[in-house]
Design an enzyme around this catalytic site. Structure first.
Site, PDB file in Angstrom:
ATOM      1  CG  ASP A  76      -2.668  -4.017  -1.930  1.00 21.72           C
ATOM      2  OD1 ASP A  76      -3.809  -4.136  -2.413  1.00 21.72           O
ATOM      3  OD2 ASP A  76      -2.348  -4.555  -0.855  1.00 21.72           O
ATOM      4  NE  ARG A 110     -10.953  -3.332  -2.364  1.00 23.02           N
ATOM      5  CZ  ARG A 110     -10.082  -4.276  -2.067  1.00 23.02           C
ATOM      6  NH1 ARG A 110      -8.881  -3.927  -1.600  1.00 23.02           N
ATOM      7  NH2 ARG A 110     -10.363  -5.546  -2.231  1.00 23.02           N
ATOM      8  CG  ASP A 154      -5.607  -0.641   1.788  1.00 22.55           C
ATOM      9  OD1 ASP A 154      -6.216   0.191   1.073  1.00 22.55           O
ATOM     10  OD2 ASP A 154      -5.406  -1.812   1.436  1.00 22.55           O
ATOM     11  CG  ASP A 165      -1.846  -1.160   1.284  1.00 20.97           C
ATOM     12  OD1 ASP A 165      -2.361  -1.534   0.219  1.00 20.97           O
ATOM     13  OD2 ASP A 165      -2.063  -1.691   2.382  1.00 20.97           O
TER      14      ASP A 165
END
Length: 417
Positions: A234, A290, A238, A195
């Site tokens: 990724d 997302r 997050d 991430d």
């Protein structure tokens, strides 16, 4: 080398001493978020390369510190500052050609990869991780000076408290060695490791005026292997593993597939009562999905701007309503000049509720909850409007139209100086 001493008068404004304003989202709860503002003079650093940044981070220590990033820092560099590419990390006889031949689902089947090439991939990935994973400790402020860029890094706030990241262009956390994950029920997929900014077990974190993207190596330019896109990135940001009391404001998420995951698993019941996150005045542009997807958390999502380009045929959704999530969405604006409809904006997996009001879709008011229930009945469960809580920690909530204009002008790195 790597750490500079810059007189205070050389900066128009010392962002390093800023703290989160009162009531500015969940990160203002309790004692608030002050980052490294209490740092003494010996722990204020201006860094210009990876080596200097690593020294300033001090292994993720909790000592109050202010780290100012100047210019462009590339995490994929050796101790002498020379650039490293994927071939420099490759070891154990790994090659993508051999890996693809070894684990082709047509011959390998649905078992998890194992054996010589997977062992070599793991060893190669470990070498890259040692370079690009940068640990941020408690009581730290990281701030970019004018036009500051940190590229190739996975900035990780793990089990730390009281952290501020501001005014920084974070880009291209590029994984040289994705792993193939077979799926007995389908094609399987490629999984990447890094991430761009990862909050794991982190508390009291303020992310403000940050730009996060894949700039430099867009996944759209990557090939397809085993009939799946060979993704190299990724999440952009997050927030997982029980992280709590987070405010993300005036930031820009651009040109990416999976932008933000809040809560990383349906079975992570320890996240109950945590993952309290405020997202306001952020821009999500050319993001496939997302933005965010939420499990368990109480998330206040207000005054954000979403832009889906006309040619974005891979778009999936923006707001993901997952297990036990409680999203309170207010006065957000969506622009989708192409084929995307209002019914595409929300997707639910095991979610039960979404509170929304004041949404604009291509300039017109819409009720995302009603549209979701009308168009997705049969394929997804109907959502209720009762999320069980009402936000009290927030800045002024503008109309979606006003916020849309202000975010377009003011979100992202470089808009504070």
């Amino acid at each position: 080398m790597g750490i500079l001493s810059i007189p205070a008068h050389a900066e128009a404004r010392d962002l390093g001493r800023d703290t989160l304003p009162a009531n500015d989202g969940w990160a203002a709860a309790g004692a608030g978020t002050t980052g490294g503002s209490a740092a003494d003079a010996d722990h204020v650093f201006t860094v210009t390369d990876r080596a200097g940044l690593v020294r300033a981070l001090d292994g993720g220590s909790a000592t109050p510190k202010i780290i100012k990033i100047a210019g462009t820092i590339d995490a994929n560099t050796d101790d002498d500052g020379d650039h490293l590419d994927c071939s420099d990390y490759t070891t154990g006889g790994y090659s993508l050609r051999k890996y693809l031949a070894a684990y082709d689902p047509r011959t390998w089947g649905s078992a998890k990869p194992s054996g010589e090439q997977e062992v070599a991939r793991q060893a190669s990935a470990k070498k890259q991780a040692e370079r690009v994973e940068l640990l941020v400790g408690s009581n730290t402020t990281i701030v970019g000076l004018k036009s500051a860029v940190l590229k190739g890094a996975s900035l990780q706030v793990k089990n730390a408290d009281n952290v501020i990241v501001r005014n920084l262009d974070l880009r291209d956390a590029y994984d040289c060695f994705p792993v193939w994950q077979p799926n007995t029920g389908g094609l399987g997929d490629w999984k990447t490791a890094y991430d761009t900014l990862w909050l794991s077990g982190a508390t009291h974190v303020w992310v403000d005026h940050v730009t996060l993207s894949d700039k430099g190596h867009p996944d759209a330019a990557e090939p397809t292997h085993f009939a799946r896109n060979y993704l190299r990135h990724d999440g952009l940001l997050d927030i997982t593993n029980g992280s709590d009391l987070i405010t993300v404001s005036w930031s820009r998420f651009a040109g990416h597939d999976k932008a933000m995951l809040i809560g990383n698993g349906d079975t992570a019941t320890g996240d109950r009562g945590r993952l309290r996150v405020t997202l306001h005045h952020n821009e999500f542009e050319s993001v496939v999905q997302r933005a965010p997807r939420v499990r368990f958390g109480q998330v206040h999502l207000y005054n954000n701007r979403y832009v889906v380009p006309e040619d974005a045929h891979d778009y999936r959704y923006s707001i993901g309503v997952s297990t036990e999530s409680a999203i309170h969405a207010e006065n957000n604006a969506f622009h989708t000049p192409g084929h995307v409809e209002a019914a595409d904006l929300v997707k639910s997996w095991n979610g039960t509720a979404l509170h929304q009001r004041g949404t604009l879709f291509n300039g017109y008011p819409v009720d995302l909850l009603a549209i979701h229930n009308a168009y997705n009945s049969g394929s997804e469960r109907d959502l209720t409007a009762d999320v069980g809580w009402t936000p009290t920690l927030h800045t002024k909530i503008d109309s979606a139209a006003t916020a849309d204009r202000e975010v377009a002008r003011g979100a992202g790195a470089g808009r504070l100086l």
